[in-house]
Structure formats: structure tokens, C-alpha cells
Design a protein around this motif. Sequence first.
Motif, PDB file in Angstrom:
ATOM      1  N   ALA A   1       0.832  -1.211   0.000  1.00  0.00           N
ATOM      2  CA  ALA A   1       0.000   0.000   0.000  1.00  0.00           C
ATOM      3  C   ALA A   1       0.862   1.255   0.000  1.00  0.00           C
ATOM      4  N   MET A   2       1.966   1.245   0.744  1.00  0.00           N
ATOM      5  CA  MET A   2       2.876   2.392   0.743  1.00  0.00           C
ATOM      6  C   MET A   2       3.489   2.617  -0.637  1.00  0.00           C
ATOM      7  N   VAL A   3       3.779   1.529  -1.341  1.00  0.00           N
ATOM      8  CA  VAL A   3       4.324   1.647  -2.702  1.00  0.00           C
ATOM      9  C   VAL A   3       3.332   2.373  -3.609  1.00  0.00           C
ATOM     10  N   LEU A   4       2.057   2.071  -3.464  1.00  0.00           N
ATOM     11  CA  LEU A   4       1.043   2.770  -4.266  1.00  0.00           C
ATOM     12  C   LEU A   4       1.046   4.259  -3.948  1.00  0.00           C
ATOM     13  N   GLY A   5       1.153   4.589  -2.663  1.00  0.00           N
ATOM     14  CA  GLY A   5       1.197   6.000  -2.279  1.00  0.00           C
ATOM     15  C   GLY A   5       2.418   6.715  -2.813  1.00  0.00           C
ATOM     16  N   GLU A   6       3.535   5.988  -2.868  1.00  0.00           N
ATOM     17  CA  GLU A   6       4.772   6.598  -3.384  1.00  0.00           C
ATOM     18  C   GLU A   6       4.616   7.009  -4.842  1.00  0.00           C
ATOM     19  N   ASN A   7       3.820   6.261  -5.599  1.00  0.00           N
ATOM     20  CA  ASN A   7       3.608   6.590  -7.002  1.00  0.00           C
ATOM     21  C   ASN A   7       2.801   7.875  -7.173  1.00  0.00           C
TER      22      ASN A   7
END
Length: 559
Positions: free
Chosen positions: A220-226
Motif C-alpha cells: 500500500a505504501m508503494v502505491l502511495g509513493e507513485n
Amino acid sequence: MIIQILKLLGSLAMFLFGMNQMSTGIQKATGDKLRSLLKNITSNPFKGSITGLGITAIIQSSSATTVLVVSFVSAGLLTLTQAIGVIMGANIGTTVTAWIISLFGFKFDIAALSIPLFLLGFIMQQFRKDKSKDIGKFIIGFSLLFLGLSLIKSSVPDLSGNNQVLEFLKDWTGYGFGSLLLFVVTGTVLTLVLQSSSATMAITLIMLSQEWIPFEMGAAMVLGENIGTTITANIAASMGTTDARRAALAHTVFNVFGVIWAVVLFKPFVKLDIFIVSSMGEFSPLVGLAMFHTLFNTINTLVLIWFTPQIEKLVCGLIAGKPESKDDKYTLRYISGGPVATPELGAQQAMLETIHFATISQREVSLIRDAVDKIDTDGFENTRKRLVKYEVIADDIEKEIATFLTSLMENETSQHTQTLTNTLLRIISELESLGDSGECISRILNRLKDYGTFSIERKQGIYMMLEGLQDAYDTVICCLENYDTPHLTDYADQALKNEIAINSLRNRFRDEEYSRIESGQTDYAVSTLYLDIIAEIERMGDYIINIAQAVQKYQDTGN
């Protein structure tokens, strides 16, 4: 505790500094090739995506690539359609960082390799060749990046003895879909603060390796990073052209849409990721997160690349173009796009601005003819004022370009960029002199009103001189546009022929006027003003050939 926090922040700063050095070094070392790649992209979004993927894999920063793309859109080197394709590919290219960290950063002490690499980079920076220095800078950045990563790992607090903190993190994961959104927002905010999705990815991988968060929340954090990474391009485009801001917005639309579908299909998407990684061997959360990052950006690109025209239409609707007033045509077009990725790119933008300057200067030719036509009419004064205005415009544009070029030289630049910058400074000086000549002719024509007007023969002589000057302008603009191509020699030769033709006309009309004076067929004051105009037009031809010779000299130096 304070010392440990400071150590953690310092380690993070080293990681970010290393990333910046890597990106800057490789961009400077391959600047010409990167420019060539982007300049030769067709409108095919697939080719643009492949280019964006390759460049980002090289410079290890999607933010740097998107800033580069936004700058190229501002500079007119890329259309909005081309830019969207490159940005899509850049999102795939940035996943390389996660793979490097997950495969090597946690397998062994990368810091042990960083120190020898630092030495190698330092030695290469002592070489005389600019490319060796730039590669050395890249190697130093690479070593600092992994040294910083190693220090971050050793600086994070040990939570094994602090159950309260672990319970706090577990509480964050206990809200079901709400936890998913919470970690998406966390990744977004962290990337906004750090201005580097790679740094946030490194932190996420460390948190996952320390078992602070479960794999799903790391994803989920990876999605936010995008989402967070799009802010860099928007900042770079904030002062740019309309298309530059649209390109940055397209980056945001692309990533936000991707996050929306990934959140909606989060559970099956995570299961697919785990299945793929598990089929390669024992499941590793770190490799799984890198795979998740790659799958997300690849699928998102493969889906949205078919909707590039729709994305372009959307961003054009959200950011409407400004209605262009008459005066807008005389303003700077290419170097007002905010920060540039490197001085090398800045010099390219300055070249395009110089070409734009030349096209503006060329308008004086038709204005001079118009003024001669209207010398004995009420419309003359308005045309004369326009010639004076162009002289002021030329002064302002020269000042703006010179200021921009001077600011580039304040940074560490390659010999190639220094030579191009010096050439451009000479060229814009010649273009400013052309503006002075136009204003000078307007004053001569204004004085003529006290004596009457020119005869048909004299007007025809001026018109022929102006036609030769127009041809010289056309040729020198082609010289500027082909400053780095083999075609330059042909245009430079033609520029010399144009100069010879203008000189021949000047000699012919001057001799004819002297004959009229000697025979007493003319008013001496009128003849003097006529000869002054003929001489001034010939002088403008001199300024133009000086520009062509400056461009040829630049190419002859091997740059």
C-alpha cells in the motif's frame, strides 16, 4: 535518542545526496545521447514508453526523467503526446531501484563495496576528460547511495524491546480497508517530504525487513509513493509553458488512476504478486515488494498507453491554453520553464530561445519595407514606433537569455556546454545589434520626412536590399537549427553567398547614387539619407554572417 534520530536523518540525507549525484553524473555523461533519444522520438506512445524506461533505468530517478521531459516540452523538443509516452515508461524504469535494493542491499554488507567504489569514483574525477569526471561522479553517487542505505539500516531503532511502538504499528494495520488507505496516504506524504520515491521505497523495504509492517501494508505504501513522486514534475512545470504543465498533470493522472484500480483490486493483485514470486522459489517479502512495484507500473502502462489521446484531451481540458495576445508573440518561449535538469539541457533550451529570437528579429525586414512604403502617409508613424518597439524587445530578450546563460555557467559544466554557451552569447549580441539597426533606419526615415520622400528608383533599391536581407535571415535560421548536424556546412556556405549578394547590391546602388549626385539630378540631403539606409541594411547583413560564422566555428571545434 536524539543522537540516534540525527544519525538516521543524516543517513537518509546521504542516501538522497547519493541518488542526486548518480542522476546528475549520468545525465552529464550521456547528455548528448539523452537529448538525441528524446529529440528523435516519434508520436508512437510505445516508442516513447521504451525510451522513458531506458532513460530512467540509466539515471535511476523517475523524478529526474519527468523533470527532463517537462523541460523538453517547455523547450519545444517534445509534444504533449510524446511526453505522456515517455512518462509512462519512466514509471517502469524507476522500479529498477527497488530490485537493486531488495536483491543486493539486504543480502550482504553493501557498505563494504561502497568504499572501494568511492575511491574509484574519486580517481576518475581527477581525470581531465569531462566524461570521465561525470562517470566518476555517478560512481561516487552510487557508493554514497548504498552507504547511506547501510547506515539507515543500522540507525533504525530496535523495536524488539519496545512493545508499545510495535502495538501502535499493529493498530494501524487493524482497520481493514481503512488501513490500506492509511498506508497509501503515508507513502504519498513521505514521498512528498523526501522528494524521492526511491528513498521512500528504501525506507519501506527496511520497515518490511524489520517486520514493522506486514507485506500488504508495504504494498500500500508503494502505491502511495507513485502519487507522491508526481509533485516534482508539477513543481518543475509550475513556471513553464501550458504544455509543460499539462505534461506534469498527465503524470499525476496516470499514477492516480493506477492507484485507484490497484486499491479496488488490491487483494487479488497482491495474491497474483505472491503467486509469481513464489513460483520462482521461496517467497521473499522484499522481492515480492519489488515485484509488486514492477507489476503495478507495467500493467498500468500497458492499459493506459491505449488511452494516451484521451489523457491528452483530459489534461488539455483541465489546463486551458491562454489566449495569445499580440504582445505575447514577443515574449520568451523556451527558457521560462522553471528549473532544468542539467546545465546541458539548459544550453539546449537557450539555443531554441536564440532561434526564436532570430525569427522575431526577422520581422524587422517587413517592417522596414512597410515604413518605406508609408513614408509619406499617416500610417508611417505607427510603423516607425513598431520598429522602435522591436529594438526594445531585442534588448530585453538579449538580457534575459544572457542572464540565463550566465546562471548556467555558475554551475559545473562540461567543455561542450561552455563552448555552446559562449557561442550563444556572441549570437544574441549580434541579434541585438540587428534590432539597433532597425531602430536606426526608423530614425533616418523620420528625418527624410523633412525633405520629402524617396523616388521609385531608390525605393526599388531598398526593396532589393531587403529581399537579400530576408534570404540571409532564412539561411542563418537554418544554420542555427542545424548547429549540430552535417547540413550546417551547406547553410554556412549559402550564408556567405547571401552576404556577397548584399554587398554587391550595396556597391551597385551606392555607385548609382553617386552618379546622380555628380550629375546634379538629386537633392544631396535625400541622397545622403538613402545611402545611410543602404549602408545600414548592408551592416545588418554583416551581423547575420557573423552569426553563421559563429555557428560554423562552434561545429568546427568538434562539439
